[in-house]
Motif scaffolding. Structure first.
Motif, PDB file in Angstrom:
ATOM      1  N   TYR A   1      -0.262  22.980 111.533  1.00 17.49           N
ATOM      2  CA  TYR A   1      -1.493  22.598 110.850  1.00 17.49           C
ATOM      3  C   TYR A   1      -1.234  22.245 109.395  1.00 17.49           C
ATOM      4  O   TYR A   1      -1.772  21.250 108.876  1.00 17.49           O
ATOM      5  CB  TYR A   1      -2.503  23.741 110.953  1.00 17.49           C
ATOM      6  CG  TYR A   1      -3.745  23.541 110.127  1.00 17.49           C
ATOM      7  CD1 TYR A   1      -4.522  22.393 110.262  1.00 17.49           C
ATOM      8  CD2 TYR A   1      -4.149  24.508 109.205  1.00 17.49           C
ATOM      9  CE1 TYR A   1      -5.667  22.209 109.495  1.00 17.49           C
ATOM     10  CE2 TYR A   1      -5.300  24.331 108.446  1.00 17.49           C
ATOM     11  CZ  TYR A   1      -6.049  23.175 108.592  1.00 17.49           C
ATOM     12  OH  TYR A   1      -7.180  23.001 107.838  1.00 17.49           O
TER      13      TYR A   1
ATOM     14  N   LEU B   1      -2.177  18.747 107.614  1.00 15.77           N
ATOM     15  CA  LEU B   1      -2.991  18.659 106.406  1.00 15.77           C
ATOM     16  C   LEU B   1      -2.260  17.912 105.299  1.00 15.77           C
ATOM     17  O   LEU B   1      -2.852  17.124 104.557  1.00 15.77           O
ATOM     18  CB  LEU B   1      -3.317  20.062 105.888  1.00 15.77           C
ATOM     19  CG  LEU B   1      -4.574  20.776 106.338  1.00 15.77           C
ATOM     20  CD1 LEU B   1      -4.723  22.079 105.559  1.00 15.77           C
ATOM     21  CD2 LEU B   1      -5.815  19.916 106.171  1.00 15.77           C
TER      22      LEU B   1
ATOM     23  N   GLN C   1      -9.628  20.571 104.497  1.00 10.27           N
ATOM     24  CA  GLN C   1      -9.737  21.424 105.677  1.00 10.27           C
ATOM     25  C   GLN C   1     -11.091  21.260 106.366  1.00 10.27           C
ATOM     26  O   GLN C   1     -11.207  21.491 107.568  1.00 10.27           O
ATOM     27  CB  GLN C   1      -9.483  22.883 105.298  1.00 10.27           C
ATOM     28  CG  GLN C   1      -8.079  23.105 104.736  1.00 10.27           C
ATOM     29  CD  GLN C   1      -7.639  24.540 104.848  1.00 10.27           C
ATOM     30  OE1 GLN C   1      -7.415  25.074 105.932  1.00 10.27           O
ATOM     31  NE2 GLN C   1      -7.504  25.208 103.713  1.00 10.27           N
TER      32      GLN C   1
ATOM     33  N   SER D   1      -4.886  10.189 109.734  1.00 14.85           N
ATOM     34  CA  SER D   1      -5.212  11.122 110.813  1.00 14.85           C
ATOM     35  C   SER D   1      -5.218  10.420 112.162  1.00 14.85           C
ATOM     36  O   SER D   1      -4.733  10.969 113.161  1.00 14.85           O
ATOM     37  CB  SER D   1      -6.574  11.771 110.552  1.00 14.85           C
ATOM     38  OG  SER D   1      -6.544  12.584 109.407  1.00 14.85           O
TER      39      SER D   1
ATOM     40  N   TYR E   1      -7.546  19.031 113.934  1.00 11.27           N
ATOM     41  CA  TYR E   1      -6.188  19.352 114.378  1.00 11.27           C
ATOM     42  C   TYR E   1      -6.204  20.226 115.618  1.00 11.27           C
ATOM     43  O   TYR E   1      -5.505  19.952 116.599  1.00 11.27           O
ATOM     44  CB  TYR E   1      -5.424  20.047 113.254  1.00 11.27           C
ATOM     45  CG  TYR E   1      -4.036  20.486 113.656  1.00 11.27           C
ATOM     46  CD1 TYR E   1      -3.008  19.552 113.789  1.00 11.27           C
ATOM     47  CD2 TYR E   1      -3.745  21.823 113.922  1.00 11.27           C
ATOM     48  CE1 TYR E   1      -1.725  19.944 114.175  1.00 11.27           C
ATOM     49  CE2 TYR E   1      -2.478  22.217 114.304  1.00 11.27           C
ATOM     50  CZ  TYR E   1      -1.474  21.279 114.433  1.00 11.27           C
ATOM     51  OH  TYR E   1      -0.207  21.670 114.812  1.00 11.27           O
TER      52      TYR E   1
ATOM     53  N   LYS F   1      -4.074  12.729 104.931  1.00 11.94           N
ATOM     54  CA  LYS F   1      -5.142  12.965 103.956  1.00 11.94           C
ATOM     55  C   LYS F   1      -6.233  11.906 103.986  1.00 11.94           C
ATOM     56  O   LYS F   1      -7.211  12.017 103.254  1.00 11.94           O
ATOM     57  CB  LYS F   1      -4.538  13.067 102.551  1.00 11.94           C
ATOM     58  CG  LYS F   1      -3.653  14.297 102.382  1.00 11.94           C
ATOM     59  CD  LYS F   1      -3.217  14.481 100.941  1.00 11.94           C
ATOM     60  CE  LYS F   1      -2.392  15.751 100.770  1.00 11.94           C
ATOM     61  NZ  LYS F   1      -1.981  15.976  99.367  1.00 11.94           N
TER      62      LYS F   1
ATOM     63  N   ARG G   1     -10.596  18.784 108.862  1.00 12.47           N
ATOM     64  CA  ARG G   1      -9.343  18.558 109.575  1.00 12.47           C
ATOM     65  C   ARG G   1      -8.830  19.819 110.262  1.00 12.47           C
ATOM     66  O   ARG G   1      -7.983  19.742 111.142  1.00 12.47           O
ATOM     67  CB  ARG G   1      -8.296  17.963 108.626  1.00 12.47           C
ATOM     68  CG  ARG G   1      -8.659  16.535 108.235  1.00 12.47           C
ATOM     69  CD  ARG G   1      -7.508  15.758 107.627  1.00 12.47           C
ATOM     70  NE  ARG G   1      -7.928  14.380 107.438  1.00 12.47           N
ATOM     71  CZ  ARG G   1      -8.335  13.863 106.297  1.00 12.47           C
ATOM     72  NH1 ARG G   1      -8.373  14.617 105.227  1.00 12.47           N
ATOM     73  NH2 ARG G   1      -8.718  12.610 106.220  1.00 12.47           N
TER      74      ARG G   1
ATOM     75  N   ALA H   1      -0.265  21.330 101.508  1.00 14.95           N
ATOM     76  CA  ALA H   1      -0.999  22.564 101.776  1.00 14.95           C
ATOM     77  C   ALA H   1      -0.011  23.719 101.759  1.00 14.95           C
ATOM     78  O   ALA H   1       1.190  23.538 102.029  1.00 14.95           O
ATOM     79  CB  ALA H   1      -1.704  22.475 103.127  1.00 14.95           C
TER      80      ALA H   1
END
Length: 464
Positions: free
Chosen positions: A30, A34, A262, A43, A269, A38, A265, A247
């Motif tokens: 994760y 992240l 977050q 993504s 995720y 971004k 995402r 992150a």
């Protein structure tokens, strides 16, 4: 079976050594996601890569081939490079309904305007327009990275990612020095930094000493040399400034994650991971990752577009099951977890929450029966029957969860894509993890909650 008293305790206390290792393994993946993804485009690119590695095929290829989909087949469709939907065909007819995980992949940020470059005081700046609900003062004096694409008139696309590597330059919004801030500090927090003051410092060396706007020209020369971009090309660009850097694990005990974006995402995720890792399904499984939630789910890539409905129709057709009535039944009989985050209790701001009905870090995934604001305005209020069935499902499979509201009743509120999906008549509820410092440049989540959410999504896709 999980007893009710146990749900008020920290999830961490019940983990074996093997489970703690699994928690950390999920968090590592994760954190990479992240850090690397971004923007919506990034993504989606990662989602496509992950899906294809798991055996998913592009739905467009299936349609072009005229191939019929059968139980066990896996397909995906991308919407304008900023949204994606995945389908895993089940053994039951689709009109019996799907099990849907729906999250959003857009996040709060600073977007570069279409005519952004200017010089003032011997320095060069990018003019920006903030995206989503932010506290503007949080975005000053932090290192920012530039992500996005520039599309030239000839159709050539230039991808830019600058500020993430250790030797990359970064950018920032400046702030007034405290010695001269007496008047500024008397303003309300919403006005301390105005939207038009969120301009980003990008350069300071003049191209030629005596020429007007020579610093701006110097920056343009570097951009042209590095990326082959002229100033007018910014008019057809999607460039955004986001907090720079990876992150990180948070705390001496490394129990939390500190990272940008977050919301949402963390749900994207885990939903994607559950989708590609789920084997056989009875009801068709679906994972939907959309854009524009932070500004009302509008536009062609937001949930209010017809993209999702159109793709369901295409899948029904490829399965040999399409009729207009079958499409309506498929949507109405579906069940969805609107995978979005909830606010976490923060002891430093305790008066913003109602302690009995707030989510806590480390107590598992969160169900929000409704969101909205004040008198539940704008919410999708899930039925008691649906929530009861979800509780049974999670308890029987050892998933730790909590029920929560976003904050104190008359203080404010928020929204998700749930109300849009509820228009089809399907059962839908908001579900995610608690986030501290939501919508700030850096947000906080608990690794344990992320792990429990992933477990819950696995259970939902198999059993709902």
């Amino acid at each position: 079976m999980i007893m009710s008293d146990d749900k008020k305790k920290s999830v961490w206390t019940g983990y074996s050594a093997e489970e703690r290792a699994a928690v950390d393994a999920l968090a590592r993946g994760y954190i990479d996601f992240l850090s690397d993804c971004k923007t919506e485009r990034e993504s989606v690119q990662e989602a496509v890569r992950t899906a294809e590695a798991a055996g998913y095929r592009d739905l467009a290829d299936i349609i072009a081939e005229g191939t019929q989909l059968r139980a066990g087949d896996k397909v995906y469709a991308v919407n304008m490079k900023k949204a994606i939907v995945l389908f895993h065909i089940g053994t039951e007819p689709m009109e019996n309904g799907m099990n849907i995980l729906g999250a959003h992949i857009d996040t709060c940020r600073l977007d570069v305007k279409q005519n952004p470059l200017y010089e003032d005081g011997g320095l060069a700046y990018f003019d920006t327009h903030y995206y989503g609900g932010i506290k503007k003062y949080q975005w000053v004096t932090i290192p920012l990275a530039l992500h996005g694409v520039v599309v030239k008139k000839d159709g050539t696309t230039v991808t830019i990612t600058l500020g993430e590597q250790a030797d990359d330059p970064v950018f920032c919004v400046t702030d007034l020095l405290v010695h001269l801030s007496q008047e500024q500090l008397e303003k309300k927090a919403a006005k301390v930094i105005e939207g038009e003051k969120l301009d980003v410092l990008i350069g300071g060396i003049p191209l030629a000493k005596e020429e007007k706007e020579s610093v701006k020209d110097g920056v343009l020369a570097l951009i042209r040399e590095t990326y082959g971009i002229a100033e007018e090309d910014f008019q057809s660009a999607e460039l955004t400034l986001v907090p720079a850097g990876r992150a990180r694990e948070l705390g001496f005990d490394r129990s939390m994650v500190l990272g940008y974006g977050q919301d949402d995402r963390v749900c994207s995720y885990t939903a994607l991971r559950s989708m590609v890792e789920t084997a056989d399904v009875r009801r068709t499984a679906c994972c939907l990752l959309v854009d524009k939630e932070e500004i009302g789910s509008v536009g062609a890539t937001g949930m209010q577009s017809r993209f999702f409905e159109n793709m369901v129709a295409e899948v029904l057709s490829a399965c040999g099951q399409y009729t207009e009535l079958a499409l309506r039944r498929t949507l109405a009989h579906s069940r969805m977890l609107s995978s979005d985050v909830s606010s976490a209790y923060d002891a430093l701001y305790a008066d913003a929450f109602e302690k009995k009905n707030v989510a806590y870090l480390g107590r598992g995934m969160v169900f929000n029966k409704f969101t909205g604001s004040r008198g539940k305005s704008g919410s999708s209020d899930a039925s008691a029957e649906y929530l009861g069935e979800l509780r049974r499902m999670m308890d029987e499979n050892g998933v730790r969860y909590q029920l929560a509201e976003l904050g104190r009743v008359d203080l404010g509120g928020g929204g998700t894509i749930a109300y849009i999906m509820a228009r089809y008549g399907m059962n839908v509820i908001d579900n995610g993890v608690a986030v501290m410092s939501m919508h700030a440049p850096w947000e906080v989540t608990s690794k344990a909650d992320i792990y429990e959410m992933k477990k819950g999504y696995d259970v939902f896709l198999r059993n709902a």
